[in-house]
Design a protein around this motif. Structure first.
Motif, PDB file in Angstrom:
ATOM      1  N   GLY A   3       0.737  -1.059   0.007  1.00 30.93           N
ATOM      2  CA  GLY A   3      -0.143   0.131  -0.052  1.00 30.93           C
ATOM      3  C   GLY A   3       0.788   1.232   0.176  1.00 30.93           C
ATOM      4  O   GLY A   3       0.435   2.112  -0.512  1.00 30.93           O
ATOM      5  N   ILE A   4       2.075   1.249   0.840  1.00 30.52           N
ATOM      6  CA  ILE A   4       2.904   2.315   0.829  1.00 30.52           C
ATOM      7  C   ILE A   4       3.377   2.590  -0.591  1.00 30.52           C
ATOM      8  O   ILE A   4       3.512   3.967  -1.001  1.00 30.52           O
ATOM      9  CB  ILE A   4       3.877   2.158   1.989  1.00 30.52           C
ATOM     10  CG1 ILE A   4       3.213   2.212   3.300  1.00 30.52           C
ATOM     11  CG2 ILE A   4       5.017   3.215   1.882  1.00 30.52           C
ATOM     12  CD1 ILE A   4       4.260   1.610   4.427  1.00 30.52           C
ATOM     13  N   VAL A   5       3.844   1.603  -1.261  1.00 37.35           N
ATOM     14  CA  VAL A   5       4.635   1.643  -2.678  1.00 37.35           C
ATOM     15  C   VAL A   5       3.650   2.163  -3.439  1.00 37.35           C
ATOM     16  O   VAL A   5       3.779   3.084  -4.214  1.00 37.35           O
ATOM     17  CB  VAL A   5       5.296   0.364  -2.814  1.00 37.35           C
ATOM     18  CG1 VAL A   5       5.710   0.396  -4.116  1.00 37.35           C
ATOM     19  CG2 VAL A   5       6.118  -0.193  -2.025  1.00 37.35           C
ATOM     20  N   ASP A   6       2.321   1.618  -3.395  1.00 34.57           N
ATOM     21  CA  ASP A   6       1.500   2.184  -4.350  1.00 34.57           C
ATOM     22  C   ASP A   6       1.003   3.625  -4.248  1.00 34.57           C
ATOM     23  O   ASP A   6       0.843   4.367  -5.046  1.00 34.57           O
ATOM     24  CB  ASP A   6       0.039   1.391  -4.280  1.00 34.57           C
ATOM     25  CG  ASP A   6       0.125  -0.056  -4.754  1.00 34.57           C
ATOM     26  OD1 ASP A   6       1.057  -0.020  -5.602  1.00 34.57           O
ATOM     27  OD2 ASP A   6      -0.615  -0.766  -4.489  1.00 34.57           O
ATOM     28  N   ARG A   7       0.951   4.198  -2.803  1.00 36.56           N
ATOM     29  CA  ARG A   7       0.844   5.592  -2.683  1.00 36.56           C
ATOM     30  C   ARG A   7       1.797   6.327  -3.129  1.00 36.56           C
ATOM     31  O   ARG A   7       1.804   7.534  -3.696  1.00 36.56           O
ATOM     32  CB  ARG A   7       0.568   5.745  -1.191  1.00 36.56           C
ATOM     33  CG  ARG A   7      -0.709   5.129  -0.586  1.00 36.56           C
ATOM     34  CD  ARG A   7      -0.986   5.353   0.808  1.00 36.56           C
ATOM     35  NE  ARG A   7      -1.047   6.838   0.985  1.00 36.56           N
ATOM     36  CZ  ARG A   7      -1.103   7.320   2.434  1.00 36.56           C
ATOM     37  NH1 ARG A   7      -1.101   6.322   3.360  1.00 36.56           N
ATOM     38  NH2 ARG A   7      -1.040   8.462   2.693  1.00 36.56           N
ATOM     39  N   LYS A   9       3.917   5.735  -5.652  1.00 31.98           N
ATOM     40  CA  LYS A   9       3.791   5.808  -7.012  1.00 31.98           C
ATOM     41  C   LYS A   9       2.865   6.652  -7.663  1.00 31.98           C
ATOM     42  O   LYS A   9       2.913   7.275  -8.608  1.00 31.98           O
ATOM     43  CB  LYS A   9       3.608   4.239  -7.730  1.00 31.98           C
ATOM     44  CG  LYS A   9       4.933   3.272  -7.721  1.00 31.98           C
ATOM     45  CD  LYS A   9       4.322   2.061  -8.323  1.00 31.98           C
ATOM     46  CE  LYS A   9       5.417   1.034  -8.134  1.00 31.98           C
ATOM     47  NZ  LYS A   9       5.027  -0.343  -8.576  1.00 31.98           N
ATOM     48  N   ARG A  10       1.637   6.829  -7.275  1.00 33.64           N
ATOM     49  CA  ARG A  10       0.650   7.296  -7.504  1.00 33.64           C
ATOM     50  C   ARG A  10       1.061   9.140  -7.253  1.00 33.64           C
ATOM     51  O   ARG A  10       0.668   9.796  -7.967  1.00 33.64           O
ATOM     52  CB  ARG A  10      -0.802   7.286  -6.465  1.00 33.64           C
ATOM     53  CG  ARG A  10      -1.480   6.280  -7.249  1.00 33.64           C
ATOM     54  CD  ARG A  10      -2.734   6.077  -6.599  1.00 33.64           C
ATOM     55  NE  ARG A  10      -2.684   5.373  -5.369  1.00 33.64           N
ATOM     56  CZ  ARG A  10      -3.124   5.535  -4.168  1.00 33.64           C
ATOM     57  NH1 ARG A  10      -4.441   6.359  -4.093  1.00 33.64           N
ATOM     58  NH2 ARG A  10      -2.988   5.002  -2.904  1.00 33.64           N
ATOM     59  N   PHE A  11       1.798   9.252  -6.194  1.00 26.94           N
ATOM     60  CA  PHE A  11       2.190  10.610  -5.902  1.00 26.94           C
ATOM     61  C   PHE A  11       3.187  11.136  -6.621  1.00 26.94           C
ATOM     62  O   PHE A  11       3.036  12.214  -7.190  1.00 26.94           O
ATOM     63  CB  PHE A  11       2.833  10.774  -3.988  1.00 26.94           C
ATOM     64  CG  PHE A  11       3.507  11.976  -3.997  1.00 26.94           C
ATOM     65  CD1 PHE A  11       2.518  13.238  -3.822  1.00 26.94           C
ATOM     66  CD2 PHE A  11       4.749  12.334  -3.966  1.00 26.94           C
ATOM     67  CE1 PHE A  11       3.042  14.343  -3.404  1.00 26.94           C
ATOM     68  CE2 PHE A  11       5.299  13.507  -3.718  1.00 26.94           C
ATOM     69  CZ  PHE A  11       4.469  14.697  -3.571  1.00 26.94           C
ATOM     70  N   ALA A  12       4.239  10.294  -7.161  1.00 25.47           N
ATOM     71  CA  ALA A  12       5.227  10.403  -8.173  1.00 25.47           C
ATOM     72  C   ALA A  12       4.581  10.919  -9.508  1.00 25.47           C
ATOM     73  O   ALA A  12       5.186  11.640 -10.002  1.00 25.47           O
ATOM     74  CB  ALA A  12       6.289   9.485  -8.214  1.00 25.47           C
ATOM     75  N   GLY A  13       3.414  10.260  -9.630  1.00 23.50           N
ATOM     76  CA  GLY A  13       2.905  10.669 -11.052  1.00 23.50           C
ATOM     77  C   GLY A  13       1.917  11.589 -11.192  1.00 23.50           C
ATOM     78  O   GLY A  13       1.422  12.175 -12.092  1.00 23.50           O
ATOM     79  N   SER A  14       1.589  12.352  -9.949  1.00 25.41           N
ATOM     80  CA  SER A  14       0.848  13.410  -9.829  1.00 25.41           C
ATOM     81  C   SER A  14       1.656  14.732 -10.116  1.00 25.41           C
ATOM     82  O   SER A  14       2.673  14.822 -10.050  1.00 25.41           O
ATOM     83  CB  SER A  14       0.209  13.626  -8.262  1.00 25.41           C
ATOM     84  OG  SER A  14       1.281  14.034  -7.496  1.00 25.41           O
ATOM     85  N   PRO A  15       0.760  15.567 -10.424  1.00 24.75           N
ATOM     86  CA  PRO A  15       1.531  17.163 -10.684  1.00 24.75           C
ATOM     87  C   PRO A  15       2.307  17.477  -9.640  1.00 24.75           C
ATOM     88  O   PRO A  15       3.518  18.074  -9.542  1.00 24.75           O
ATOM     89  CB  PRO A  15       0.357  18.068 -11.052  1.00 24.75           C
ATOM     90  CG  PRO A  15      -0.624  17.106 -11.534  1.00 24.75           C
ATOM     91  CD  PRO A  15      -0.581  15.770 -10.842  1.00 24.75           C
TER      92      PRO A  15
END
Length: 49
Positions: A3-7, A9-15
């Motif tokens: 779950g942490i890794v997914d979060r 990854k999502r943050f890194a892809g956000s503006p």
């Protein structure tokens, strides 16, 4: 732990994540900031008595 890794990854892809990554890259390219980070890491890695 996934779950942490997914979060991350999502943050890194956000503006906001991309802006943060750009700021970190610029700070890492600055010799003064690099030296400051090296000193900090050296203090953290030194074993305590």
């Amino acid at each position: 732990m996934a779950g942490i890794v997914d979060r991350i990854k999502r943050f890194a892809g956000s503006p906001q994540g991309r802006r943060t990554m750009d700021q970190v890259r610029r700070a890492a390219a600055d010799p003064r900031r690099r030296a400051q980070a090296q000193r900090l890491l050296g203090r953290l890695r030194t074993p305590r008595r």
